[in-house]
Design a protein around this motif. Structure first.
Motif, PDB file in Angstrom:
ATOM      1  N   GLN A  63       0.828  -1.209   0.000  1.00  0.00           N
ATOM      2  CA  GLN A  63       0.000   0.000   0.000  1.00  0.00           C
ATOM      3  C   GLN A  63       0.863   1.260   0.000  1.00  0.00           C
ATOM      4  O   GLN A  63       0.535   2.255  -0.657  1.00  0.00           O
ATOM      5  CB  GLN A  63      -0.926  -0.019   1.214  1.00  0.00           C
ATOM      6  CG  GLN A  63      -1.992  -1.098   1.150  1.00  0.00           C
ATOM      7  CD  GLN A  63      -2.747  -1.247   2.448  1.00  0.00           C
ATOM      8  OE1 GLN A  63      -2.304  -0.772   3.494  1.00  0.00           O
ATOM      9  NE2 GLN A  63      -3.900  -1.901   2.398  1.00  0.00           N
ATOM     10  N   ARG A  69      -0.696   4.841  -1.018  1.00  0.00           N
ATOM     11  CA  ARG A  69      -1.813   4.891  -0.070  1.00  0.00           C
ATOM     12  C   ARG A  69      -1.236   4.911   1.351  1.00  0.00           C
ATOM     13  O   ARG A  69      -1.183   3.903   2.046  1.00  0.00           O
ATOM     14  CB  ARG A  69      -2.738   3.702  -0.277  1.00  0.00           C
ATOM     15  CG  ARG A  69      -3.381   3.679  -1.667  1.00  0.00           C
ATOM     16  CD  ARG A  69      -4.385   2.553  -1.785  1.00  0.00           C
ATOM     17  NE  ARG A  69      -3.743   1.255  -1.730  1.00  0.00           N
ATOM     18  CZ  ARG A  69      -4.403   0.102  -1.536  1.00  0.00           C
ATOM     19  NH1 ARG A  69      -5.696   0.115  -1.353  1.00  0.00           N
ATOM     20  NH2 ARG A  69      -3.749  -1.034  -1.512  1.00  0.00           N
ATOM     21  N   VAL A  70      -0.782   6.082   1.768  1.00  0.00           N
ATOM     22  CA  VAL A  70      -0.064   6.216   3.039  1.00  0.00           C
ATOM     23  C   VAL A  70      -0.981   5.926   4.215  1.00  0.00           C
ATOM     24  O   VAL A  70      -0.591   5.236   5.174  1.00  0.00           O
ATOM     25  CB  VAL A  70       0.544   7.624   3.143  1.00  0.00           C
ATOM     26  CG1 VAL A  70       1.271   7.791   4.468  1.00  0.00           C
ATOM     27  CG2 VAL A  70       1.497   7.883   1.980  1.00  0.00           C
ATOM     28  N   SER A  71      -2.204   6.445   4.186  1.00  0.00           N
ATOM     29  CA  SER A  71      -3.116   6.235   5.318  1.00  0.00           C
ATOM     30  C   SER A  71      -3.412   4.747   5.498  1.00  0.00           C
ATOM     31  O   SER A  71      -3.383   4.225   6.628  1.00  0.00           O
ATOM     32  CB  SER A  71      -4.418   7.006   5.089  1.00  0.00           C
ATOM     33  OG  SER A  71      -4.150   8.389   4.984  1.00  0.00           O
ATOM     34  N   ASP A  72      -3.702   4.057   4.405  1.00  0.00           N
ATOM     35  CA  ASP A  72      -3.953   2.618   4.498  1.00  0.00           C
ATOM     36  C   ASP A  72      -2.718   1.877   4.985  1.00  0.00           C
ATOM     37  O   ASP A  72      -2.816   0.915   5.764  1.00  0.00           O
ATOM     38  CB  ASP A  72      -4.387   2.069   3.141  1.00  0.00           C
ATOM     39  CG  ASP A  72      -5.721   2.630   2.693  1.00  0.00           C
ATOM     40  OD1 ASP A  72      -6.490   3.087   3.574  1.00  0.00           O
ATOM     41  OD2 ASP A  72      -6.003   2.616   1.480  1.00  0.00           O
ATOM     42  N   MET A 107      -0.396   3.025   6.976  1.00  0.00           N
ATOM     43  CA  MET A 107      -0.222   3.265   8.422  1.00  0.00           C
ATOM     44  C   MET A 107      -1.177   2.395   9.231  1.00  0.00           C
ATOM     45  O   MET A 107      -0.803   1.857  10.286  1.00  0.00           O
ATOM     46  CB  MET A 107      -0.444   4.739   8.716  1.00  0.00           C
ATOM     47  CG  MET A 107       0.647   5.644   8.132  1.00  0.00           C
ATOM     48  SD  MET A 107       0.304   7.403   8.314  1.00  0.00           S
ATOM     49  CE  MET A 107       0.447   7.591  10.085  1.00  0.00           C
ATOM     50  N   LEU A 108      -2.409   2.234   8.754  1.00  0.00           N
ATOM     51  CA  LEU A 108      -3.349   1.357   9.451  1.00  0.00           C
ATOM     52  C   LEU A 108      -2.870  -0.088   9.429  1.00  0.00           C
ATOM     53  O   LEU A 108      -2.970  -0.804  10.436  1.00  0.00           O
ATOM     54  CB  LEU A 108      -4.733   1.468   8.807  1.00  0.00           C
ATOM     55  CG  LEU A 108      -5.459   2.803   8.993  1.00  0.00           C
ATOM     56  CD1 LEU A 108      -6.767   2.816   8.199  1.00  0.00           C
ATOM     57  CD2 LEU A 108      -5.732   3.062  10.475  1.00  0.00           C
ATOM     58  N   GLN A 152      -0.049  -0.481  11.916  1.00  0.00           N
ATOM     59  CA  GLN A 152      -0.565  -0.558  13.280  1.00  0.00           C
ATOM     60  C   GLN A 152      -1.167  -1.925  13.564  1.00  0.00           C
ATOM     61  O   GLN A 152      -1.008  -2.478  14.671  1.00  0.00           O
ATOM     62  CB  GLN A 152      -1.595   0.548  13.500  1.00  0.00           C
ATOM     63  CG  GLN A 152      -0.997   1.952  13.522  1.00  0.00           C
ATOM     64  CD  GLN A 152      -2.051   3.040  13.575  1.00  0.00           C
ATOM     65  OE1 GLN A 152      -3.251   2.763  13.509  1.00  0.00           O
ATOM     66  NE2 GLN A 152      -1.605   4.284  13.707  1.00  0.00           N
ATOM     67  N   LEU A 208       4.924   8.765  10.488  1.00  0.00           N
ATOM     68  CA  LEU A 208       4.344   9.734  11.418  1.00  0.00           C
ATOM     69  C   LEU A 208       5.149  11.032  11.451  1.00  0.00           C
ATOM     70  O   LEU A 208       4.584  12.131  11.515  1.00  0.00           O
ATOM     71  CB  LEU A 208       4.266   9.131  12.820  1.00  0.00           C
ATOM     72  CG  LEU A 208       3.233   8.007  12.999  1.00  0.00           C
ATOM     73  CD1 LEU A 208       3.400   7.334  14.357  1.00  0.00           C
ATOM     74  CD2 LEU A 208       1.815   8.564  12.852  1.00  0.00           C
ATOM     75  N   ALA A 239       4.407  12.965   8.409  1.00  0.00           N
ATOM     76  CA  ALA A 239       3.064  13.548   8.496  1.00  0.00           C
ATOM     77  C   ALA A 239       2.967  14.627   9.578  1.00  0.00           C
ATOM     78  O   ALA A 239       1.854  15.065   9.887  1.00  0.00           O
ATOM     79  CB  ALA A 239       2.045  12.443   8.755  1.00  0.00           C
ATOM     80  N   ARG A 244       3.528  14.450  12.827  1.00  0.00           N
ATOM     81  CA  ARG A 244       2.843  13.931  14.017  1.00  0.00           C
ATOM     82  C   ARG A 244       3.898  13.393  14.981  1.00  0.00           C
ATOM     83  O   ARG A 244       3.990  12.194  15.250  1.00  0.00           O
ATOM     84  CB  ARG A 244       1.836  12.845  13.619  1.00  0.00           C
ATOM     85  CG  ARG A 244       0.707  13.390  12.742  1.00  0.00           C
ATOM     86  CD  ARG A 244       0.015  12.323  11.912  1.00  0.00           C
ATOM     87  NE  ARG A 244      -0.674  11.321  12.706  1.00  0.00           N
ATOM     88  CZ  ARG A 244      -1.377  10.321  12.178  1.00  0.00           C
ATOM     89  NH1 ARG A 244      -1.481  10.208  10.852  1.00  0.00           N
ATOM     90  NH2 ARG A 244      -1.981   9.444  12.960  1.00  0.00           N
TER      91      ARG A 244
END
Length: 353
Positions: A173, A178-181, A183-184, A187, A207, A210, A212
Motif C-alpha cells: 500500500q 496509499r499512506v493512510s492505508d 499506516m493502518l 498498526q 508519522l 506527516a 505527528r
C-alpha cells in the motif's frame, strides 16, 4: 492354361494312330464340317477357361481370419495338433476363454505367425513403447501439484505468517501511495506482534513525515519499553524529547537506559555528551566526547565539543588543545571554524594574564 494346351495337343494327336499328323492323308473338308469342328473346340476351351477363373476367384475371395491371428498373437490358444509356435502367452492382457480352432485357421496362423523369439521381442517393444508415452507423466504431475496446492491452501496460517502478510500488505500500500492505508496496516501488524521492528520504524518515519511527532514518540517509547537494546531508536526518541520545553531530562533518561547496549557506538557517545553538556554536566560530557573520539579521532566537531566541555569544567589548557586539534583538521564549516578561532583567542588571552 496348361490344361487347355494339353487338350489342344490331344486333339492334334488324334489325327494319326501313332500320334503324328500325316500330310498325305489330309483331305479337304467341306466348309460347313470344318466350321462345326472349330466351334466345338473353341467352345470347350472357353468353358474350361471360365471354370478355372471361377475357381481362382473363389479361392482368392475366401474370408480372412484376423480374429484367429490376433488371438494367436495376443492370447494363449490351445490346439489339438502339436504346434508350439502358435501358442504364445501374453503378459499384459487378461485371460480370454480358450476356443478350439479349426484345422484350416490354425494352418494359416502357423504360416502367418513369426517365430516365438521374434514375436516375444515385438510384444516387448510394444509394451515398452506404451509404458514410455510422455503424455501420461504430465497428467500425473499436474494432478499431484493440484492436490499439493489444495493441501497448502487448506493449512491454517500461523500467527507469524499473519504478521508477515499484514506487513507485506502495508508495504504494498505504501508503494502504491496509499499512506493512510499503509499506516493502518502497520498498526495492525504491531498489534499482532509489538516487537516487529520493521513495522515500528516504518510507522515512526511515516508519522514524522506527516508532522505527528507526539505519536511517533509514543511508538518509540512502546518499542524501547519492550526492548531497550535499540540505540538508534533511543537517539531518535531523545531528539524528539529535546524539541520540547524542559525535555532534556527525559532525553537524558532515554539515552542512559540504552547506554549499556551502545558501548562501541561513537555516535551514541557524542550525542549523549551533547545532551549532558546541555544539562550542564560538563565532566560527564567530556568523558563521553573522549569515548566517541576513540572511535573517530578525526571528527573535528567532536573535538570542538570536547573543548567546550573542558573549558566549562575549568580545564583551559586541555580545552585549548582540543580547539587547536579541531581547527587543524580543516573540516569544520566556516561558522564553526570562526567559533573555534574565537575560543582560541579567549583561551590565549586568559593564559597571558
Amino acid at each position: 492354361m496348361s490344361l487347355i494346351n494339353k487338350m489342344l495337343q490331344d486333339l492334334d494327336a488324334r489325327g494319326t494312330p501313332d500320334g503324328r499328323g500325316d500330310a498325305a492323308g489330309i483331305r479337304s473338308v467341306p466348309e460347313r464340317e470344318r466350321g462345326v469342328s472349330r466351334a466345338l473346340v473353341f467352345g470347350g476351351a472357353a468353358g474350361l477357361t471360365a471354370a478355372a477363373i471361377a475357381l481362382g476367384w473363389v479361392y482368392l475371395k475366401r474370408p480372412a481370419v484376423p480374429p484367429v491371428l490376433v488371438s494367436v498373437a495376443g492370447t494363449p490358444v490351445p490346439v489339438s495338433a502339436p504346434a508350439p509356435a502358435v501358442v504364445v502367452s501374453a503378459p499384459a492382457p487378461a485371460p480370454v476363454p480358450a476356443v478350439a480352432a479349426e484345422p484350416e485357421p490354425v494352418f494359416q496362423a502357423e504360416e502367418a505367425t513369426p517365430a516365438p523369439a521374434k514375436l516375444r521381442a515385438a510384444d516387448m517393444r510394444r509394451i515398452t513403447q506404451q509404458a514410455a508415452k510422455p503424455a501420461a507423466a504430465p497428467v500425473v504431475k499436474t494432478a499431484a501439484s493440484a492436490v499439493s496446492e489444495r493441501i497448502i491452501d487448506g493449512k491454517q496460517v500461523t500467527p507469524q505468517q499473519r504478521v508477515e502478510n499484514e506487513y507485506r500488505r502495508a508495504l504494498a500500500q505504501l508503494q502504491d501511495g496509499r499512506v493512510s492505508d499503509a499506516m493502518l496496516a502497520l498498526q495492525q501488524t504491531l498489534q499482532l506482534d509489538p516487537r516487529h521492528q520493521g513495522a515500528r520504524e516504518t510507522l515512526v518515519r511515516l508519522l514524522l513525515e506527516a508532522q505527528r511527532p507526539d505519536e511517533a514518540a509514543r511508538q518509540l517509547q512502546l518499542s524501547l519499553a519492550l526492548d531497550p537494546k535499540q540505540p538508534a531508536q533511543a537517539m531518535m526518541l531523545a531528539r524528539l524529547q529535546l524539541d520540547k520545553a524542559n525535555g532534556g531530562a527525559a532525553a537524558l533518561d532515554t539515552l542512559m537506559r540504552s547506554l549499556p547496549y551502545a558501548a562501541d557506538n561513537g555516535e551514541y557517545h557524542a550525542f549523549l555528551a551533547g545532551v549532558l553538556q546541555r544539562e550542564q554536566r560538563y565532566r560527564e560530557a567530556a568523558e563521553h566526547y573522549q569515548l566517541a573520539l576513540q572511535a573517530a579521532p578525526d571528527n573535528s566537531v567532536w573535538w570542538m565539543g570536547l573543548g567546550i566541555a573542558l573549558q566549562a569544567d575549568n580545564h583551559p589548557a586541555q580545552a585549548r588543545q582540543a580547539f587547536e586539534r579541531a581547527k587543524g583538521l580543516q573540516t569544520l564549516s566556516p561558522q564553526l571554524q570562526a567559533f573555534v578561532e574565537r575560543k582560541l583567542v579567549q583561551l590565549t588571552a586568559a593564559a597571558a594574564k
